[in-house]
Design an enzyme around this catalytic site. Structure first.
Site, PDB file in Angstrom:
ATOM      1  N   TRP A   1       0.851  -1.284   0.156  1.00  0.00           N
ATOM      2  CA  TRP A   1      -0.028  -0.042  -0.109  1.00  0.00           C
ATOM      3  C   TRP A   1       0.860   1.280   0.113  1.00  0.00           C
ATOM      4  O   TRP A   1       0.424   2.417  -0.093  1.00  0.00           O
ATOM      5  CB  TRP A   1      -1.105  -0.077   1.339  1.00  0.00           C
ATOM      6  CG  TRP A   1      -2.004  -0.805   1.171  1.00  0.00           C
ATOM      7  CD1 TRP A   1      -2.317  -1.863   0.094  1.00  0.00           C
ATOM      8  CD2 TRP A   1      -2.919  -1.358   2.298  1.00  0.00           C
ATOM      9  NE1 TRP A   1      -3.377  -2.781   0.702  1.00  0.00           N
ATOM     10  CE2 TRP A   1      -3.784  -2.524   1.766  1.00  0.00           C
ATOM     11  CE3 TRP A   1      -3.178  -0.741   3.451  1.00  0.00           C
ATOM     12  CZ2 TRP A   1      -4.845  -2.728   2.683  1.00  0.00           C
ATOM     13  CZ3 TRP A   1      -4.301  -1.108   4.027  1.00  0.00           C
ATOM     14  CH2 TRP A   1      -5.083  -2.220   3.773  1.00  0.00           C
TER      15      TRP A   1
ATOM     16  N   SER B   1       3.779  -1.994 -11.949  1.00  0.00           N
ATOM     17  CA  SER B   1       2.770  -1.900 -12.729  1.00  0.00           C
ATOM     18  C   SER B   1       1.711  -3.014 -13.007  1.00  0.00           C
ATOM     19  O   SER B   1       1.311  -3.305 -14.186  1.00  0.00           O
ATOM     20  CB  SER B   1       2.698  -1.177 -14.184  1.00  0.00           C
ATOM     21  OG  SER B   1       3.575   0.039 -13.976  1.00  0.00           O
TER      22      SER B   1
ATOM     23  N   HIS C   1      12.909  -2.062  -0.438  1.00  0.00           N
ATOM     24  CA  HIS C   1      12.147  -1.355  -1.689  1.00  0.00           C
ATOM     25  C   HIS C   1      12.908  -0.309  -2.377  1.00  0.00           C
ATOM     26  O   HIS C   1      13.506   0.417  -1.728  1.00  0.00           O
ATOM     27  CB  HIS C   1      10.693  -0.861  -1.268  1.00  0.00           C
ATOM     28  CG  HIS C   1       9.811  -0.784  -2.456  1.00  0.00           C
ATOM     29  ND1 HIS C   1       9.886   0.499  -3.047  1.00  0.00           N
ATOM     30  CD2 HIS C   1       8.926  -1.466  -2.938  1.00  0.00           C
ATOM     31  CE1 HIS C   1       9.238   0.367  -4.006  1.00  0.00           C
ATOM     32  NE2 HIS C   1       8.182  -0.639  -4.090  1.00  0.00           N
TER      33      HIS C   1
ATOM     34  N   GLY D   1       1.638  -2.557  -6.229  1.00  0.00           N
ATOM     35  CA  GLY D   1       1.301  -1.036  -5.699  1.00  0.00           C
ATOM     36  C   GLY D   1       0.127  -0.645  -6.004  1.00  0.00           C
ATOM     37  O   GLY D   1      -0.919  -1.001  -5.307  1.00  0.00           O
ATOM     38  N   GLY D   2       0.078   0.267  -7.014  1.00  0.00           N
ATOM     39  CA  GLY D   2      -1.364   1.131  -7.094  1.00  0.00           C
ATOM     40  C   GLY D   2      -2.516   0.249  -7.166  1.00  0.00           C
ATOM     41  O   GLY D   2      -3.612   0.671  -6.613  1.00  0.00           O
TER      42      GLY D   2
END
Ligand code: 13P
Length: 258
Positions: free
Chosen positions: A11, A220, A102, A241-242
């Site tokens: 997140w 992505s 990360h 992620g997103g």
């Protein structure tokens, strides 16, 4: 031994604890609606520290089939380290995983491979599982030295770990140029590097360790490309992620096997 695919939602610095409550509750419902099968894939969420207690409470109360963890940890046990969080604080909250190294921690906090390796060791000593990140920047990719670069990161990160420890661990290959850019590496790009990482683990340790370690691709990943990426022989999961901030979308990613 087949490797259980691991789909983890990082997140990052998104969601306060109220939003976290809604997101993890919605994810539980979406996984239920999609008949998520825990034998086919492992669903993990990696919220900010301030959300972990909330996520733990929702998951425990509703008995949701979701594991969770943290985005970083200290190498120290306790004491005068303002702003840091210890492994014992995370185990007390029921964390299974901790992401380390990360590219955003490397870039904004100057984390080195050696520090990431030390954090991974600390996490394993505490009984949790590190998700160790690696990946090259665009310039390295353009030079064509990305495999060599990533294997250098792997050598340094794994230097202090035993074969048993590496076998339990997760490695996430996240090319920096594909993070948050919408520009996903092709499935072949992901396989090239994930395959090279597995081969290197075999050289550094042994064939059984290489066979056991789970390797994720990140950058992505969305429900529309996850199937193709997961079809690669050396890709055992995704670090998302997103797309992990939307419950339905992330549930589709977790149930990629359908
Ligand atoms: P995006 O999925 O937003 O590209 O982020 C990838 C990532 O960095 C996960 O750790």
């Amino acid at each position: 031994m087949a490797r259980l695919p691991i789909l983890a939602g990082n997140w990052k610095m998104n969601c306060d604890h109220l939003e976290a409550n809604y997101l993890v509750t919605s994810l539980g419902a979406a996984l239920g609606d999609m008949n998520y099968d825990t034998a086919k894939a492992e669903a993990v969420v990696i919220p900010p520290f301030t959300d972990i207690r909330t996520v733990q409470t929702v998951i425990d109360a509703d008995n949701l089939p979701i594991a969770y963890g943290a985005q970083d940890v200290s190498t120290q046990d306790n004491g005068a380290y303002t702003g840091d969080i210890s492994t014992s604080m995370l185990t007390k909250l029921g964390c299974t995983y901790v992401v380390v190294g990360h590219s955003e921690r490397r870039e904004y906090h100057g984390e080195s491979n050696e520090l990431v390796g030390a954090k991974a060791k600390k996490i394993l000593d505490a009984g949790m599982i590190p998700i160790m990140c690696c990946g090259e920047a665009l310039e390295v990719r353009k030079e064509g030295t990305h495999v060599e670069f990533v294997l250098g990161q792997i050598d340094a990160m794994l230097a202090g770990l035993s074969a048993e420890e590496v076998a339990k661990s997760v490695i996430a290959y996240e090319p920096i140029w594909a993070i948050g850019t919408g520009e996903t590496a092709t499935a072949e790009d992901a396989q090239e590097v994930c395959g090279a990482i597995r081969a290197r683990v075999g050289e550094l340790f042994d064939a059984a360790t290489a066979e056991a370690v789970r390797i994720q691709y990140g950058g992505s990943v969305k429900s529309s490309n996850v199937k193709e990426i997961m079809a690669q022989p050396d890709v055992d999961g995704a670090l998302v992620g997103g797309a992990s901030l939307k419950a339905d979308e992330f549930a589709k990613i977790v149930t990629f096997y359908k």
